[in-house]
Design a protein around this motif. Structure first.
Motif, PDB file in Angstrom:
ATOM      1  N   GLY A 127       0.804  -1.214   0.000  1.00 11.30           N
ATOM      2  CA  GLY A 127       0.000   0.000   0.000  1.00 11.30           C
ATOM      3  C   GLY A 127       0.840   1.269   0.000  1.00 11.30           C
ATOM      4  N   PHE A 128       2.140   1.141  -0.231  1.00  9.29           N
ATOM      5  CA  PHE A 128       3.026   2.298  -0.347  1.00  9.29           C
ATOM      6  C   PHE A 128       4.206   1.922  -1.234  1.00  9.29           C
ATOM      7  CE2 PHE A 128       4.345   0.118   3.569  1.00  9.29           C
ATOM      8  CZ  PHE A 128       5.706  -0.018   3.390  1.00  9.29           C
ATOM      9  N   ASP A 129       4.956   2.931  -1.657  1.00  9.47           N
ATOM     10  CA  ASP A 129       6.095   2.732  -2.546  1.00  9.47           C
ATOM     11  C   ASP A 129       7.305   2.277  -1.728  1.00  9.47           C
ATOM     12  OD1 ASP A 129       8.445   3.129  -4.138  1.00  9.47           O
ATOM     13  OD2 ASP A 129       7.329   4.519  -5.402  1.00  9.47           O
ATOM     14  N   ILE A 130       7.696   1.017  -1.893  1.00  8.80           N
ATOM     15  CA  ILE A 130       8.776   0.447  -1.093  1.00  8.80           C
ATOM     16  C   ILE A 130      10.127   1.072  -1.448  1.00  8.80           C
ATOM     17  CG2 ILE A 130       9.157  -1.521  -2.651  1.00  8.80           C
ATOM     18  CD1 ILE A 130       9.471  -1.504   1.224  1.00  8.80           C
ATOM     19  N   VAL A 131      10.340   1.449  -2.712  1.00  7.09           N
ATOM     20  CA  VAL A 131      11.605   2.070  -3.105  1.00  7.09           C
ATOM     21  C   VAL A 131      11.754   3.417  -2.405  1.00  7.09           C
ATOM     22  CG1 VAL A 131      12.968   2.979  -5.032  1.00  7.09           C
ATOM     23  CG2 VAL A 131      11.655   0.866  -5.321  1.00  7.09           C
ATOM     24  N   GLU A 132      10.691   4.202  -2.426  1.00  7.53           N
ATOM     25  CA  GLU A 132      10.709   5.515  -1.760  1.00  7.53           C
ATOM     26  C   GLU A 132      10.898   5.345  -0.252  1.00  7.53           C
ATOM     27  OE1 GLU A 132       7.270   8.717  -1.056  1.00  7.53           O
ATOM     28  OE2 GLU A 132       7.733   8.364  -3.181  1.00  7.53           O
ATOM     29  N   HIS A 133      10.235   4.359   0.324  1.00 10.03           N
ATOM     30  CA  HIS A 133      10.348   4.075   1.761  1.00 10.03           C
ATOM     31  C   HIS A 133      11.799   3.757   2.148  1.00 10.03           C
ATOM     32  CE1 HIS A 133       9.322   2.403   5.699  1.00 10.03           C
ATOM     33  NE2 HIS A 133      10.014   1.331   5.371  1.00 10.03           N
TER      34      HIS A 133
END
Length: 144
Positions: A127-133
């Protein structure tokens, strides 16, 4: 040592510094003043790309239940994106097993396509961008 057992280190002066979580974990298993035998092979871009994939999986594990480690999550993603091979069981049923993503099993361009599809699946699952995280946490950890 199998290729997939390799860990990424960077040489800084006369020392080797871990470059990913797997390398840090491996280093923690060696006690102070212990000796270790290390086989060296210079990393190329495909090594960095595969290490980045496992870094993303490692970070995703903190937000997912039901996966024991990066390999089990990677296998689930391989099945989700169709990176599988069919196997006929003795009873005639056909099942699909995840294929290898090692350098020996696939070229870099094919791996990049797999990785992009895998990141899409991970992002949908989380549910979120893992690369950005991972990038945000990397910058936070460097500032601390």
């Amino acid at each position: 040592m199998a290729e997939l057992d390799g860990r990424l280190f960077r040489r800084i002066g006369n020392r080797l510094s871990p470059e990913d979580f797997a390398a840090e974990e491996m280093l923690e298993t060696i006690k102070d003043n212990d000796c270790a035998v290390i086989f060296v092979r210079k990393a190329d871009n495909s090594d960095k790309s595969r290490n980045h994939w496992f870094l993303l999986l490692h970070a995703a594990l903190d937000h997912l239940e039901g996966f024991q480690d990066e390999d089990s999550l990677s296998d689930a993603i391989k099945v989700a994106v169709g990176h599988t091979r069919p196997i006929r069981k003795l009873d005639g049923e056909i099942i699909f097993l995840p294929k290898s993503i090692s350098k020996a099993a696939m070229k870099e361009a094919e791996f990049q396509r797999f990785k992009n599809r895998g990141i899409y699946v991970l992002n949908r699952l989380l549910g979120f961008d893992i690369v950005e995280h991972v990038e945000q946490n990397k910058h936070r950890n460097h500032r601390s």
